[in-house]
Design an enzyme around this catalytic site. Structure first.
Site, PDB file in Angstrom:
ATOM      1  N   ASN A   1      37.418  42.151  38.449  1.00  0.00           N
ATOM      2  CA  ASN A   1      37.316  42.647  39.828  1.00  0.00           C
ATOM      3  C   ASN A   1      37.963  41.696  40.818  1.00  0.00           C
ATOM      4  OD1 ASN A   1      35.952  44.692  38.653  1.00  0.00           O
ATOM      5  ND2 ASN A   1      33.913  44.026  39.304  1.00  0.00           N
TER       6      ASN A   1
ATOM      7  N   ASP B   1      36.996  41.768  43.999  1.00  0.00           N
ATOM      8  CA  ASP B   1      36.038  41.514  45.084  1.00  0.00           C
ATOM      9  C   ASP B   1      35.327  40.183  44.815  1.00  0.00           C
ATOM     10  OD1 ASP B   1      33.595  41.858  43.476  1.00  0.00           O
ATOM     11  OD2 ASP B   1      34.063  44.003  43.443  1.00  0.00           O
TER      12      ASP B   1
ATOM     13  N   HIS C   1      42.108  39.085  37.360  1.00  0.00           N
ATOM     14  CA  HIS C   1      43.086  39.904  38.093  1.00  0.00           C
ATOM     15  C   HIS C   1      43.229  39.488  39.554  1.00  0.00           C
ATOM     16  CE1 HIS C   1      42.528  43.313  34.890  1.00  0.00           C
ATOM     17  NE2 HIS C   1      43.257  42.304  34.450  1.00  0.00           N
TER      18      HIS C   1
ATOM     19  N   CYS D   1      57.866  33.094  47.992  1.00  0.00           N
ATOM     20  CA  CYS D   1      57.720  31.668  47.662  1.00  0.00           C
ATOM     21  C   CYS D   1      56.322  31.310  47.169  1.00  0.00           C
ATOM     22  CB  CYS D   1      58.103  30.795  48.857  1.00  0.00           C
ATOM     23  SG  CYS D   1      56.859  30.750  50.168  1.00  0.00           S
TER      24      CYS D   1
ATOM     25  N   GLY E   1      30.717  47.809  32.761  1.00  0.00           N
ATOM     26  CA  GLY E   1      31.394  48.567  33.822  1.00  0.00           C
ATOM     27  C   GLY E   1      32.900  48.518  33.776  1.00  0.00           C
TER      28      GLY E   1
ATOM     29  N   ASN F   1      27.617  50.921  30.190  1.00  0.00           N
ATOM     30  CA  ASN F   1      28.532  51.855  30.860  1.00  0.00           C
ATOM     31  C   ASN F   1      27.923  53.256  30.768  1.00  0.00           C
ATOM     32  OD1 ASN F   1      30.866  53.478  31.581  1.00  0.00           O
ATOM     33  ND2 ASN F   1      32.139  51.720  31.036  1.00  0.00           N
ATOM     34  N   PRO F   2      27.949  54.026  31.838  1.00  0.00           N
ATOM     35  CA  PRO F   2      27.413  55.393  31.724  1.00  0.00           C
ATOM     36  C   PRO F   2      28.298  56.296  30.856  1.00  0.00           C
ATOM     37  CG  PRO F   2      28.147  54.929  33.995  1.00  0.00           C
ATOM     38  CD  PRO F   2      28.383  53.691  33.197  1.00  0.00           C
TER      39      PRO F   2
HETATM   40  C1  BJW Z   1      30.057  52.063  35.573  1.00  0.00           C
HETATM   41  C2  BJW Z   1      29.312  52.438  36.684  1.00  0.00           C
HETATM   42  C3  BJW Z   1      28.054  51.818  36.856  1.00  0.00           C
HETATM   43  C4  BJW Z   1      31.139  53.552  36.716  1.00  0.00           C
HETATM   44  N1  BJW Z   1      27.650  50.901  35.973  1.00  0.00           N
HETATM   45  N2  BJW Z   1      29.629  51.157  34.709  1.00  0.00           N
HETATM   46  C5  BJW Z   1      49.020  46.025  25.379  1.00  0.00           C
HETATM   47  C6  BJW Z   1      48.847  47.333  25.012  1.00  0.00           C
HETATM   48  C7  BJW Z   1      49.057  48.350  25.938  1.00  0.00           C
HETATM   49  C8  BJW Z   1      49.444  48.061  27.237  1.00  0.00           C
HETATM   50  C9  BJW Z   1      49.627  46.751  27.584  1.00  0.00           C
HETATM   51  C10 BJW Z   1      49.414  45.747  26.674  1.00  0.00           C
HETATM   52  N3  BJW Z   1      49.629  44.555  27.294  1.00  0.00           N
HETATM   53  C11 BJW Z   1      49.976  44.785  28.574  1.00  0.00           C
HETATM   54  C12 BJW Z   1      49.996  46.122  28.776  1.00  0.00           C
HETATM   55  C13 BJW Z   1      50.350  46.760  30.050  1.00  0.00           C
HETATM   56  C14 BJW Z   1      49.267  46.728  31.074  1.00  0.00           C
HETATM   57  C15 BJW Z   1      48.141  47.660  30.618  1.00  0.00           C
HETATM   58  O1  BJW Z   1      47.087  47.267  30.154  1.00  0.00           O
HETATM   59  N4  BJW Z   1      48.312  48.946  30.791  1.00  0.00           N
HETATM   60  C16 BJW Z   1      47.299  49.933  30.418  1.00  0.00           C
HETATM   61  C17 BJW Z   1      47.123  50.922  31.552  1.00  0.00           C
HETATM   62  C18 BJW Z   1      47.684  50.553  29.112  1.00  0.00           C
HETATM   63  N5  BJW Z   1      48.763  45.390  31.323  1.00  0.00           N
HETATM   64  C19 BJW Z   1      49.387  44.570  32.155  1.00  0.00           C
HETATM   65  O2  BJW Z   1      50.404  44.902  32.714  1.00  0.00           O
HETATM   66  C20 BJW Z   1      48.810  43.183  32.369  1.00  0.00           C
HETATM   67  N6  BJW Z   1      49.843  42.218  32.290  1.00  0.00           N
HETATM   68  C21 BJW Z   1      50.323  41.770  31.142  1.00  0.00           C
HETATM   69  O3  BJW Z   1      49.847  42.041  30.084  1.00  0.00           O
HETATM   70  O4  BJW Z   1      51.403  40.977  31.306  1.00  0.00           O
HETATM   71  C22 BJW Z   1      52.125  40.529  30.169  1.00  0.00           C
HETATM   72  C23 BJW Z   1      53.195  39.591  30.688  1.00  0.00           C
HETATM   73  C24 BJW Z   1      53.336  38.362  30.103  1.00  0.00           C
HETATM   74  C25 BJW Z   1      54.328  37.481  30.565  1.00  0.00           C
HETATM   75  C26 BJW Z   1      55.158  37.873  31.614  1.00  0.00           C
HETATM   76  C27 BJW Z   1      55.012  39.121  32.205  1.00  0.00           C
HETATM   77  C28 BJW Z   1      54.016  39.984  31.736  1.00  0.00           C
HETATM   78  C29 BJW Z   1      48.272  43.053  33.788  1.00  0.00           C
HETATM   79  C30 BJW Z   1      47.099  43.931  34.032  1.00  0.00           C
HETATM   80  C31 BJW Z   1      46.677  43.814  35.498  1.00  0.00           C
HETATM   81  C32 BJW Z   1      45.705  44.897  35.892  1.00  0.00           C
HETATM   82  N7  BJW Z   1      45.586  44.918  37.291  1.00  0.00           N
HETATM   83  C33 BJW Z   1      44.683  45.903  37.899  1.00  0.00           C
HETATM   84  C34 BJW Z   1      45.007  45.971  39.395  1.00  0.00           C
HETATM   85  C35 BJW Z   1      44.452  44.758  40.111  1.00  0.00           C
HETATM   86  C36 BJW Z   1      44.469  44.932  41.566  1.00  0.00           C
HETATM   87  C37 BJW Z   1      43.743  46.169  42.036  1.00  0.00           C
HETATM   88  O5  BJW Z   1      42.541  46.335  41.766  1.00  0.00           O
HETATM   89  O6  BJW Z   1      44.395  46.965  42.689  1.00  0.00           O
HETATM   90  O7  BJW Z   1      43.322  45.531  37.679  1.00  0.00           O
HETATM   91  S1  BJW Z   1      44.767  47.508  37.123  1.00  0.00           S
HETATM   92  C38 BJW Z   1      43.069  47.890  37.282  1.00  0.00           C
HETATM   93  O8  BJW Z   1      42.468  48.041  35.988  1.00  0.00           O
HETATM   94  C39 BJW Z   1      42.434  46.658  37.935  1.00  0.00           C
HETATM   95  C40 BJW Z   1      41.170  46.521  37.148  1.00  0.00           C
HETATM   96  O9  BJW Z   1      40.684  45.194  37.210  1.00  0.00           O
HETATM   97  C41 BJW Z   1      41.574  46.947  35.763  1.00  0.00           C
HETATM   98  C42 BJW Z   1      40.466  47.388  34.898  1.00  0.00           C
HETATM   99  O10 BJW Z   1      39.823  48.507  35.432  1.00  0.00           O
HETATM  100  P1  BJW Z   1      38.259  48.643  35.255  1.00  0.00           P
HETATM  101  O11 BJW Z   1      37.572  47.521  35.910  1.00  0.00           O
HETATM  102  O12 BJW Z   1      37.961  48.885  33.842  1.00  0.00           O
HETATM  103  O13 BJW Z   1      37.963  49.926  36.165  1.00  0.00           O
HETATM  104  P2  BJW Z   1      38.058  51.478  35.806  1.00  0.00           P
HETATM  105  O14 BJW Z   1      38.077  52.194  37.099  1.00  0.00           O
HETATM  106  O15 BJW Z   1      39.135  51.755  34.851  1.00  0.00           O
HETATM  107  O16 BJW Z   1      36.693  51.788  35.026  1.00  0.00           O
HETATM  108  C43 BJW Z   1      35.443  51.682  35.632  1.00  0.00           C
HETATM  109  C44 BJW Z   1      34.381  51.839  34.541  1.00  0.00           C
HETATM  110  O17 BJW Z   1      33.111  51.655  35.140  1.00  0.00           O
HETATM  111  C45 BJW Z   1      34.370  53.232  33.890  1.00  0.00           C
HETATM  112  O18 BJW Z   1      34.323  53.078  32.473  1.00  0.00           O
HETATM  113  C46 BJW Z   1      33.065  53.844  34.403  1.00  0.00           C
HETATM  114  O19 BJW Z   1      32.449  54.714  33.450  1.00  0.00           O
HETATM  115  C47 BJW Z   1      32.224  52.619  34.622  1.00  0.00           C
HETATM  116  N8  BJW Z   1      31.148  52.760  35.621  1.00  0.00           N
HETATM  117  N9  BJW Z   1      29.954  53.365  37.391  1.00  0.00           N
HETATM  118  C48 BJW Z   1      28.378  50.580  34.918  1.00  0.00           C
HETATM  119  N10 BJW Z   1      27.209  52.107  37.930  1.00  0.00           N
HETATM  120 ZN    ZN Z   2      57.250  32.453  51.618  1.00  0.00          ZN
END
Ligand code: BJW
Ligand code: ZN
Length: 254
Positions: A101, A103, A118, A129, A194, A220-221
């Site tokens: 997260n 936040d 992240h 820069c 989550g 997770n729900p």
């Molecule tokens: C509840 C609830 C309640 C609801 N209680 N639960 C290998 C395989 C495949 C793909 C890749 C790979 N390696 C890299 C990739 C590509 C990519 C990737 O993963 N893509 C996928 C979509 C397939 N990954 C990357 O690009 C990463 N970088 C990387 O690997 O770089 C390599 C590199 C090396 C050297 C040079 C250059 C590159 C970077 C990933 C960055 C992710 N960033 C984000 C955005 C951050 C800013 C923002 O928030 O805007 O991070 S994406 C987004 O997803 C955000 C989150 O942190 C992240 C995870 O999401 P999260 O937290 O799981 O949220 P949700 O909404 O998906 O799910 C919520 C869950 O909560 C649900 O399950 C609900 O059921 C549950 N829930 N209420 C408990 N009350």
């Molecule tokens: Zn600058």
């Protein structure tokens, strides 16, 4: 009620590692990442908004989206799930809290040394820069029309200020990733809370922990790809399950 073996694993653990995702902040009123496209933003693709390409092609749109989200976070508070984790940390010798997260609700609940894989909404920097940018004291920068807002410019090189988060295609911060991997290797119990387990490399952590013999617990729900591997799947809201779970561990330790 929780099964005795789960409480016993938590009670006897020397090192607990926790990975949290957007779901833990949902009960604070912050939309999860995949729900953050509601309302004004529903016609935009999050994978585009959260990418360097998206920023370069429409900086005002992306900066406006993040400022809107930052304002939401500033208006909300930590919930019982964040507090329960801060309490759990006091029960165990080693505790590592890893979050995806952007936040600061774990810190506001009292958690220390949170590993932010992240980045943070509160630490913007120059796109060119890397110079950190300080937000002005007044916080009402929310885009008046709820959408576009030009990013500030860098005092050092006049480049564009970008959110201090890790976008798709960008590497995770090296120190944070190393810290997370060390905890994954050292822990006896790994809690995944989550998160949809869809984003890599964070999603790899509980998988590797399970393969190394740690007890993996998911809260997770909804079902995720981790269900098949987790020893315990606690289906429900983190804010309801975690405080009860931690209370049971505290009682078992007395
Ligand atoms: C509840 C609830 C309640 C609801 N209680 N639960 C290998 C395989 C495949 C793909 C890749 C790979 N390696 C890299 C990739 C590509 C990519 C990737 O993963 N893509 C996928 C979509 C397939 N990954 C990357 O690009 C990463 N970088 C990387 O690997 O770089 C390599 C590199 C090396 C050297 C040079 C250059 C590159 C970077 C990933 C960055 C992710 N960033 C984000 C955005 C951050 C800013 C923002 O928030 O805007 O991070 S994406 C987004 O997803 C955000 C989150 O942190 C992240 C995870 O999401 P999260 O937290 O799981 O949220 P949700 O909404 O998906 O799910 C919520 C869950 O909560 C649900 O399950 C609900 O059921 C549950 N829930 N209420 C408990 N009350
Ligand atoms: Zn600058």
């Amino acid at each position: 009620m929780f099964v005795v073996s789960l409480i016993s694993a938590l009670k006897s653990a020397r090192h607990i590692a926790v990975l949290t995702g957007a779901g833990i902040s949902a009960e604070s009123g912050i939309p999860t990442f995949r729900d953050a496209q509601t309302g004004l933003w529903e016609n935009f693709d999050v994978a585009t908004l959260a990418s360097p390409q998206g920023f370069l092609s429409d900086k005002d749109l992306v900066w406006g989206w993040y400022e809107w989200r930052r304002m939401q976070v500033l208006k909300t508070q930590s919930n019982p799930a964040h507090y329960a984790l801060a309490r759990l940390a006091e029960q165990v010798e080693h505790f590592t809290l890893i979050t995806q997260n952007i936040d600061d609700l774990h810190e506001r609940a009292g958690s220390r040394d949170v590993v932010h894989l992240h980045g943070s909404l509160h630490l913007p920097r120059c796109f060119s820069c890397g110079m950190p940018y300080m937000f002005p004291e007044r916080i009402s920068q929310e885009p008046a029309d709820g959408r576009r807002l030009p990013p500030p410019r860098c005092r050092h090189c006049n480049g564009y200020i970008r959110p201090g988060v890790v976008w798709f295609g960008e590497p995770l911060p090296e120190a944070e990733w190393m810290h997370a991997e060390l905890a994954m290797k050292a822990c006896d119990v790994f809690l995944s809370i989550g998160t949809s387990s869809m984003v890599w490399p964070a999603a790899q952590l509980p998988i590797d922990a399970a393969h190394r013999g740690a007890v993996v617990v998911q809260i997770n729900p909804d079902k995720t790809s981790l269900n098949a591997l987790a020893r315990y799947n606690l289906e429900g809201k983190a804010g309801e399950i975690l405080p009860r779970l931690v209370e049971s561990v505290v009682k078992a330790k007395m």
